[in-house]
Write an enzyme that holds these catalytic residues in place. Structure first.
Site, PDB file in Angstrom:
ATOM      1  N   SER A  91       0.816  -1.221   0.000  1.00  0.00           N
ATOM      2  CA  SER A  91       0.000   0.000   0.000  1.00  0.00           C
ATOM      3  C   SER A  91       0.849   1.270   0.000  1.00  0.00           C
ATOM      4  O   SER A  91       0.473   2.273  -0.613  1.00  0.00           O
ATOM      5  CB  SER A  91      -0.951   0.005   1.205  1.00  0.00           C
ATOM      6  OG  SER A  91      -0.222   0.003   2.413  1.00  0.00           O
ATOM      7  N   ASP A 102       1.554  -0.077   8.096  1.00  0.00           N
ATOM      8  CA  ASP A 102       2.918  -0.604   8.081  1.00  0.00           C
ATOM      9  C   ASP A 102       3.541  -0.347   6.720  1.00  0.00           C
ATOM     10  O   ASP A 102       2.867   0.076   5.777  1.00  0.00           O
ATOM     11  CB  ASP A 102       2.942  -2.092   8.430  1.00  0.00           C
ATOM     12  CG  ASP A 102       2.224  -2.962   7.401  1.00  0.00           C
ATOM     13  OD1 ASP A 102       1.646  -2.402   6.457  1.00  0.00           O
ATOM     14  OD2 ASP A 102       2.229  -4.186   7.550  1.00  0.00           O
ATOM     15  N   ASP A 104       5.840  -2.146   3.866  1.00  0.00           N
ATOM     16  CA  ASP A 104       6.454  -3.353   3.326  1.00  0.00           C
ATOM     17  C   ASP A 104       7.725  -2.964   2.584  1.00  0.00           C
ATOM     18  O   ASP A 104       7.688  -2.132   1.662  1.00  0.00           O
ATOM     19  CB  ASP A 104       5.497  -4.057   2.364  1.00  0.00           C
ATOM     20  CG  ASP A 104       4.264  -4.575   3.066  1.00  0.00           C
ATOM     21  OD1 ASP A 104       4.406  -5.195   4.131  1.00  0.00           O
ATOM     22  OD2 ASP A 104       3.151  -4.340   2.557  1.00  0.00           O
ATOM     23  N   ASP A 156       7.877  -4.304   7.712  1.00  0.00           N
ATOM     24  CA  ASP A 156       8.143  -5.700   7.372  1.00  0.00           C
ATOM     25  C   ASP A 156       9.283  -5.696   6.366  1.00  0.00           C
ATOM     26  O   ASP A 156       9.145  -5.128   5.266  1.00  0.00           O
ATOM     27  CB  ASP A 156       6.912  -6.370   6.757  1.00  0.00           C
ATOM     28  CG  ASP A 156       5.838  -6.666   7.791  1.00  0.00           C
ATOM     29  OD1 ASP A 156       6.075  -6.402   8.986  1.00  0.00           O
ATOM     30  OD2 ASP A 156       4.758  -7.139   7.394  1.00  0.00           O
ATOM     31  N   LYS A 217     -11.022  -0.363  -1.059  1.00  0.00           N
ATOM     32  CA  LYS A 217     -10.498  -0.960   0.178  1.00  0.00           C
ATOM     33  C   LYS A 217     -11.382  -0.586   1.374  1.00  0.00           C
ATOM     34  O   LYS A 217     -11.676  -1.435   2.217  1.00  0.00           O
ATOM     35  CB  LYS A 217      -9.056  -0.499   0.414  1.00  0.00           C
ATOM     36  CG  LYS A 217      -8.047  -1.156  -0.516  1.00  0.00           C
ATOM     37  CD  LYS A 217      -6.633  -0.665  -0.251  1.00  0.00           C
ATOM     38  CE  LYS A 217      -6.103  -1.161   1.072  1.00  0.00           C
ATOM     39  NZ  LYS A 217      -4.676  -0.786   1.272  1.00  0.00           N
ATOM     40  N   TYR A 226     -12.691  -8.350   3.253  1.00  0.00           N
ATOM     41  CA  TYR A 226     -11.289  -8.028   2.989  1.00  0.00           C
ATOM     42  C   TYR A 226     -10.404  -9.021   3.731  1.00  0.00           C
ATOM     43  O   TYR A 226     -10.561  -9.219   4.930  1.00  0.00           O
ATOM     44  CB  TYR A 226     -10.970  -6.607   3.461  1.00  0.00           C
ATOM     45  CG  TYR A 226      -9.581  -6.108   3.107  1.00  0.00           C
ATOM     46  CD1 TYR A 226      -9.384  -5.303   1.994  1.00  0.00           C
ATOM     47  CD2 TYR A 226      -8.471  -6.440   3.882  1.00  0.00           C
ATOM     48  CE1 TYR A 226      -8.128  -4.842   1.658  1.00  0.00           C
ATOM     49  CE2 TYR A 226      -7.211  -5.981   3.560  1.00  0.00           C
ATOM     50  CZ  TYR A 226      -7.043  -5.192   2.450  1.00  0.00           C
ATOM     51  OH  TYR A 226      -5.783  -4.730   2.122  1.00  0.00           O
TER      52      TYR A 226
END
Length: 344
Positions: A91, A102, A104, A156, A217, A226
């Site tokens: 995202s 978060d 990625d 992450d 979303k 979702y």
């Protein structure tokens, strides 16, 4: 048209409509964007700058680790470009992340720096960093990952070990040439970034796509449909589906595309013979032999109920967890969404 190359941003079929927005379409889109802002789906400037700063510091840390690792293994005799790359995906890279989301990230390193190094010396370096907290290594995951908070930002971090002695300074992560002679975990780790970047390359209007995806979303989460783990669509699948609708209506305003999203998804024939895909599926690139989604060859692929295919080689179905029951729920929600948006 024969003899004329199709615009890849219009998909494999070309547009369903090339109509441009009317004044009513623009007003509808303005109302949609105001609603999205009411739900706090946008990150403020100060947090955006902090996130960029954290990514910069993480990149410095990664390059320091790669340099130290190569120097230790060579006894200081190797005069190489001792740097890697840190890429973002998901995202954040798509530009649809919200407050507190978060980040990625993927670290790309040379062949002299292994995944074992990543989960030992890099992990230790992160554990000893004063701004890193809540760190957790998951080396045995399907896609191995280090989870942490870096100055309060959830990250992450994946690792991909390339086959090169040194990572090129100019590095096109979407080029499948980089998949040659690397292990399967590195292929999987690279795949998130490659898919995300190709989505952005294949939509006709990135800003329109981002608004549409934010809306879809929000809707899918509010309606409880979702998440891959629940048998519905995850973030990548919703992004791919939104991108495909944008290809069908390349000039339309976001508000119109949201309505057309529900229209197309309601009428779509959902089975393995009619997958949603942004580009043609390639069986191979550069002589590579990774498994590619193909219901004509693989019986398990033929059982997939709502296939939405990733655009980067090797093409995969992002919706393998969908069942008959969750498919039925989503189709009904598409119809409900269409009825609501047609009322405006």
């Amino acid at each position: 048209m024969e003899g004329k190359l199709r615009n890849p941003k219009h998909g494999i079929t070309g547009p369903l409509s090339a109509a441009k927005p009317t004044e009513i379409d623009i007003q509808f889109t303005k109302a949609l964007e105001e609603e999205l802002h009411k739900h706090n789906l946008y990150e403020d400037e100060s947090m955006s700058q902090k996130r960029q700063s954290v990514l910069g510091r993480l990149t410095d840390l990664v390059n320091e680790w790669i340099s130290e690792t190569l120097e230790k293994k060579s006894g200081g005799s190797l005069l190489l470009h001792r740097k890697g790359h840190v890429f973002t995906f998901g995202s954040y890279r798509l530009g649809v992340h919200g407050k507190g989301a978060d980040c990625d990230t993927l670290c790309v390193g040379p062949r002299g720096v292994t995944r074992d190094d990543f989960f030992s010396t890099m992990l230790e370096k992160l554990q000893n960093h004063p701004l890193v907290t809540d760190i957790q290594a998951v080396p045995d995951a399907y896609v191995p990952v280090i989870k942490m908070k870096f100055d309060g930002i959830e990250i992450d971090l994946l690792y991909a070990q390339l086959a090169y002695a040194e990572v090129p300074e100019k590095f096109d992560i979407t080029d499948a040439i980089h998949l040659k002679n690397i292990d399967e975990k590195s292929v999987l780790s690279l795949n998130g970034c490659r898919v995300t970047d190709m989505i952005l390359q294949l939509v006709p209007n990135v800003d329109t796509f981002r608004t549409v995806l934010r809306a879809i979303k929000l809707w899918s989460k509010r309606r409880g449909i979702y998440g891959n783990v629940y048998g519905y669509l995850g973030g990548v699948s919703w992004a791919l589906l939104a991108a495909r609708i944008c290809q069908f209506f390349p000039n339309a305003a976001p508000g119109v595309v949201v309505n057309r999203f529900f229209l197309v998804c309601t009428r779509w024939i959902w089975n393995a013979s009619n997958p949603v895909k942004l580009n043609e599926i390639k069986d191979s690139e550069y002589g590579l032999t990774h498994k590619v989604w193909n219901p004509s060859i693989y019986p398990r692929d033929a059982l997939h109920l709502m296939p939405i295919i990733t655009p980067a080689y090797p093409a995969m179905n992002s919706t393998y967890n969908v069942s008959e029951s969750t498919k039925s729920v989503m189709v009904e929600e598409f119809k409900r969404g269409l009825d609501i948006t047609m009322a405006f």
